[in-house]
Design a protein around this motif. Structure first.
Motif, PDB file in Angstrom:
ATOM      1  N   TYR A 296       2.257 -27.996 -10.128  1.00  0.00           N
ATOM      2  CA  TYR A 296       1.476 -26.764 -10.106  1.00  0.00           C
ATOM      3  C   TYR A 296       0.427 -26.894  -9.013  1.00  0.00           C
ATOM      4  CZ  TYR A 296      -1.851 -23.182 -11.494  1.00  0.00           C
ATOM      5  OH  TYR A 296      -2.701 -22.104 -11.498  1.00  0.00           O
ATOM      6  N   CYS A 297       0.409 -25.928  -8.094  1.00  0.00           N
ATOM      7  CA  CYS A 297      -0.479 -26.008  -6.928  1.00  0.00           C
ATOM      8  C   CYS A 297      -1.613 -24.994  -6.960  1.00  0.00           C
ATOM      9  CB  CYS A 297       0.329 -25.802  -5.646  1.00  0.00           C
ATOM     10  SG  CYS A 297       1.509 -27.138  -5.363  1.00  0.00           S
ATOM     11  N   GLY A 298      -1.513 -23.975  -7.785  1.00  0.00           N
ATOM     12  CA  GLY A 298      -2.552 -22.958  -7.845  1.00  0.00           C
ATOM     13  C   GLY A 298      -1.937 -21.585  -8.041  1.00  0.00           C
ATOM     14  N   GLU A 299      -2.664 -20.562  -7.574  1.00  0.00           N
ATOM     15  CA  GLU A 299      -2.232 -19.191  -7.771  1.00  0.00           C
ATOM     16  C   GLU A 299      -2.095 -18.467  -6.441  1.00  0.00           C
ATOM     17  OE1 GLU A 299      -5.272 -17.609 -10.285  1.00  0.00           O
ATOM     18  OE2 GLU A 299      -4.625 -18.781 -12.019  1.00  0.00           O
ATOM     19  N   VAL A 300      -1.078 -17.604  -6.369  1.00  0.00           N
ATOM     20  CA  VAL A 300      -0.873 -16.737  -5.209  1.00  0.00           C
ATOM     21  C   VAL A 300      -0.805 -15.296  -5.712  1.00  0.00           C
ATOM     22  CG1 VAL A 300       0.279 -18.467  -3.776  1.00  0.00           C
ATOM     23  CG2 VAL A 300       1.651 -17.033  -5.298  1.00  0.00           C
ATOM     24  N   TYR A 301      -1.083 -14.362  -4.820  1.00  0.00           N
ATOM     25  CA  TYR A 301      -1.019 -12.948  -5.162  1.00  0.00           C
ATOM     26  C   TYR A 301       0.255 -12.367  -4.560  1.00  0.00           C
ATOM     27  CZ  TYR A 301      -2.576  -8.198  -6.087  1.00  0.00           C
ATOM     28  OH  TYR A 301      -2.676  -6.920  -6.565  1.00  0.00           O
ATOM     29  N   LEU A 302       1.158 -11.895  -5.419  1.00  0.00           N
ATOM     30  CA  LEU A 302       2.473 -11.453  -4.960  1.00  0.00           C
ATOM     31  C   LEU A 302       2.980 -10.327  -5.845  1.00  0.00           C
ATOM     32  CD1 LEU A 302       4.493 -12.693  -2.783  1.00  0.00           C
ATOM     33  CD2 LEU A 302       5.677 -13.654  -4.719  1.00  0.00           C
ATOM     34  N   SER A 303       3.656  -9.354  -5.239  1.00  0.00           N
ATOM     35  CA  SER A 303       4.252  -8.238  -5.994  1.00  0.00           C
ATOM     36  C   SER A 303       3.241  -7.604  -6.935  1.00  0.00           C
ATOM     37  CB  SER A 303       5.474  -8.716  -6.789  1.00  0.00           C
ATOM     38  OG  SER A 303       6.423  -9.277  -5.936  1.00  0.00           O
ATOM     39  N   GLY A 304       2.034  -7.434  -6.441  1.00  0.00           N
ATOM     40  CA  GLY A 304       1.021  -6.739  -7.216  1.00  0.00           C
ATOM     41  C   GLY A 304       0.397  -7.546  -8.332  1.00  0.00           C
ATOM     42  N   GLY A 305       0.602  -8.841  -8.358  1.00  0.00           N
ATOM     43  CA  GLY A 305       0.005  -9.639  -9.432  1.00  0.00           C
ATOM     44  C   GLY A 305      -0.226 -11.079  -9.036  1.00  0.00           C
ATOM     45  N   ILE A 306      -0.966 -11.770  -9.894  1.00  0.00           N
ATOM     46  CA  ILE A 306      -1.234 -13.192  -9.692  1.00  0.00           C
ATOM     47  C   ILE A 306      -0.030 -13.975 -10.212  1.00  0.00           C
ATOM     48  CG2 ILE A 306      -2.762 -15.104 -10.319  1.00  0.00           C
ATOM     49  CD1 ILE A 306      -4.452 -13.216  -8.910  1.00  0.00           C
ATOM     50  N   ARG A 307       0.407 -14.945  -9.434  1.00  0.00           N
ATOM     51  CA  ARG A 307       1.539 -15.784  -9.832  1.00  0.00           C
ATOM     52  C   ARG A 307       1.119 -17.254  -9.808  1.00  0.00           C
ATOM     53  NH1 ARG A 307       4.224 -11.708 -11.250  1.00  0.00           N
ATOM     54  NH2 ARG A 307       5.561 -10.576  -9.814  1.00  0.00           N
TER      55      ARG A 307
END
Length: 171
Positions: A152-163
């Motif tokens: 687990y590396c963190g969070e990205v913002y993709l397709s309108g949401g946090i992933r």
């Protein structure tokens, strides 16, 4: 499954309807599981057609039948440029998107097998890293990533949401 012939190959235009059917099953499965992932019109038929046109759509074949679909994209996910956290590496990488298993192959460990084949694919391209993201509530994919030892590396913002974003170094 041990005696089955399992191969990963590029999807072709003739596969579109089968792949779209598999994705529709997966969209419905996410909905039934209470997941928000894939409930907003993405992915759609155009997504599949675009994947195939760009040469990034792949199918996992079991005894000549399409069992799993995924997009494998080299070094190209703009959303991954900004991560709340840190990737393990900065070199070339394979992005895994849109993993979907046909219902009739569900529960046979094929998503895990797909990731084995993706690791082989990455190594064959001399690429040492695989990056993937998933929704917080996609417990099935989170379990697969854990079992395949993705970090687990963190969070990205993709397709309108946090992933949730993950990476694995494969060589």
């Amino acid at each position: 499954m041990s005696s089955a012939e399992i191969i990963l190959r590029k999807a072709n235009p003739e596969d579109v309807n089968i792949i779209w059917g598999i994705l529709l099953q997966a969209i419905e499965r996410r909905r039934k599981d209470g997941s928000a992932q894939w409930q907003n019109g993405y992915p759609n038929l155009g997504t599949v057609e675009n994947d195939i046109t760009k040469g990034v759509g792949y199918v996992l074949m079991v005894n000549g039948e399409i069992a799993v679909y995924s997009a494998l994209i080299l070094n190209d996910e703009p959303a991954y440029d900004t991560i709340d956290g840190a990737w393990l590496s900065t070199g070339d990488f394979v992005v895994v998107h849109r993993v979907a298993v046909d219902e009739k192959f569900a529960g046979q460990g094929l998503a895990k097998k797909l990731f084995d084949h993706i690791e082989d694919f990455a190594r064959s391209q001399n690429i040492s890293s695989i990056k993937v993201d998933t929704n917080f509530d996609n417990t099935a994919m989170l379990k697969i990533l854990e079992s395949k030892e993705y970090s687990y590396c963190g969070e990205v913002y993709l397709s309108g949401g946090i992933r949730k974003a993950f990476e694995k170094i494969v060589m």
